[in-house]
Design a protein around this motif. Structure first.
Motif, PDB file in Angstrom:
ATOM      1  N   PHE A 275       0.858  -1.180   0.000  1.00 22.71           N
ATOM      2  CA  PHE A 275       0.000   0.000   0.000  1.00 22.71           C
ATOM      3  C   PHE A 275       0.895   1.230   0.000  1.00 22.71           C
ATOM      4  N   LEU A 276       0.703   2.085  -0.990  1.00 21.21           N
ATOM      5  CA  LEU A 276       1.532   3.279  -1.144  1.00 21.21           C
ATOM      6  C   LEU A 276       0.850   4.482  -0.493  1.00 21.21           C
ATOM      7  N   ALA A 277       1.526   5.607  -0.482  1.00 21.02           N
ATOM      8  CA  ALA A 277       0.999   6.808   0.173  1.00 21.02           C
ATOM      9  C   ALA A 277      -0.327   7.229  -0.457  1.00 21.02           C
TER      10      ALA A 277
ATOM     11  N   ASP B 277      11.178   6.496  -5.827  1.00 19.12           N
ATOM     12  CA  ASP B 277      11.004   6.288  -4.392  1.00 19.12           C
ATOM     13  C   ASP B 277       9.566   5.930  -4.045  1.00 19.12           C
ATOM     14  N   GLY B 278       8.900   5.140  -4.903  1.00 22.91           N
ATOM     15  CA  GLY B 278       7.495   4.824  -4.688  1.00 22.91           C
ATOM     16  C   GLY B 278       7.247   4.025  -3.441  1.00 22.91           C
ATOM     17  N   GLY B 279       7.498   2.731  -3.444  1.00 25.03           N
ATOM     18  CA  GLY B 279       7.238   1.875  -2.289  1.00 25.03           C
ATOM     19  C   GLY B 279       8.514   1.582  -1.550  1.00 25.03           C
ATOM     20  N   SER B 280       8.354   0.872  -0.450  1.00 26.49           N
ATOM     21  CA  SER B 280       9.519   0.537   0.357  1.00 26.49           C
ATOM     22  C   SER B 280      10.258  -0.665  -0.182  1.00 26.49           C
ATOM     23  N   GLY B 281       9.503  -1.500  -0.986  1.00 28.23           N
ATOM     24  CA  GLY B 281      10.100  -2.738  -1.472  1.00 28.23           C
ATOM     25  C   GLY B 281      10.327  -3.733  -0.381  1.00 28.23           C
ATOM     26  N   ALA B 282       9.666  -3.491   0.796  1.00 25.13           N
ATOM     27  CA  ALA B 282       9.886  -4.350   1.949  1.00 25.13           C
ATOM     28  C   ALA B 282       9.418  -5.755   1.690  1.00 25.13           C
TER      29      ALA B 282
END
Length: 253
Positions: free
Chosen positions: A205-207, A248-253
């Protein structure tokens, strides 16, 4: 290949049995009580159980970014497997705009209606507009929705252009848009294939993006903003070809 096909047949068989056993009594319960929660969560939890049984792991990131209140979740669409992954990752009951043909399936179609999903006839512009209007009214009344703004599954896993219906719904309802980046599903189940391959799907889930700051005349700009945010949140091999936006979209976590 044979193992994957046998796995698909096994899952399809037992999922069908689950639907036949659980669906009818919950449909009757929903008709009596007008409470869609039990049938919705029974469906989601049942499908996710069989997804895990098929050797598919769904990893979820960014739930802390989901704002309170009604939201329009917009996700990329690459495979038949990203639908259960995304819906299963959303930590609240949502409704979905689905192809009208899916509502003709025995039991399943009635369950979709009981869960307050809305059918869309893509062959009829007037019918499609009516369905979008119904969803917009439902969002104004507090019902969160999920929509796939690409309109169809990506042929190669890369993000496709967005249709503007999703942002128009959000603007008209005055809700926040939550981009959902789903990666890896196209490797678990390839488009036009019935074979399920063990693997991992990441749902992030993105900002959120506040659509209430936009007028309908600005829908193109909002659509571009949402598309760029989702593209940036996907791994490079799933971004649109030639993507030059921010990284710098998602964290890629």
């Amino acid at each position: 290949m044979l193992g994957g096909m046998l796995r698909t047949i096994f899952i399809s068989l037992f999922l069908s049995l689950y639907i036949l056993l659980v669906g009818p009594p919950l449909i009757v319960y929903t008709l009596i009580t007008r409470n869609p929660d039990p049938i919705y969560w029974a469906g989601i939890n049942g499908v996710m159980f069989f997804v895990r049984l098929a050797g598919v792991k769904v990893r979820v990131a960014g739930t802390e970014r989901i704002p309170p209140g009604t939201c329009l979740f917009v996700a990329n669409h690459t495979s038949a497997m990203d639908a259960p992954a995304v819906v299963g990752a959303i930590p609240r009951r949502i409704a979905i705009l689905l192809k009208a043909s899916l509502f003709r399936w025995p039991v399943v179609g009635r369950a979709f209606l009981a869960a307050r999903f809305i059918p869309v006839d893509r062959q009829s512009r007037e019918s499609a507009i009516s369905s979008v209007d119904q969803a917009t009214v439902a969002m104004r009344n507090g019902q969160s929705f999920l929509i796939y703004p690409e309109g169809t599954r990506s042929p190669d896993g890369r993000l496709q252009p967005f249709k503007k219906g999703a942002v128009m719904m959000a603007i008209n309802a005055g809700v926040q848009i939550v981009p959902v980046a789903c990666s890896g599903a196209h490797r678990v189940m390839v488009k036009k294939s019935l074979v399920i391959h063990p693997g991992e799907i990441l749902v992030e889930f993105l900002a959120p993006i506040d659509s209430s700051k936009y007028a309908l005349a600005q829908r193109e700009a909002l659509n571009d903003l949402v598309h760029e945010a989702m593209a940036a949140g996907l791994p490079p091999e799933q971004r649109p070809a030639g993507f030059t936006g921010r990284e710098d979209g998602g964290s890629g976590a």
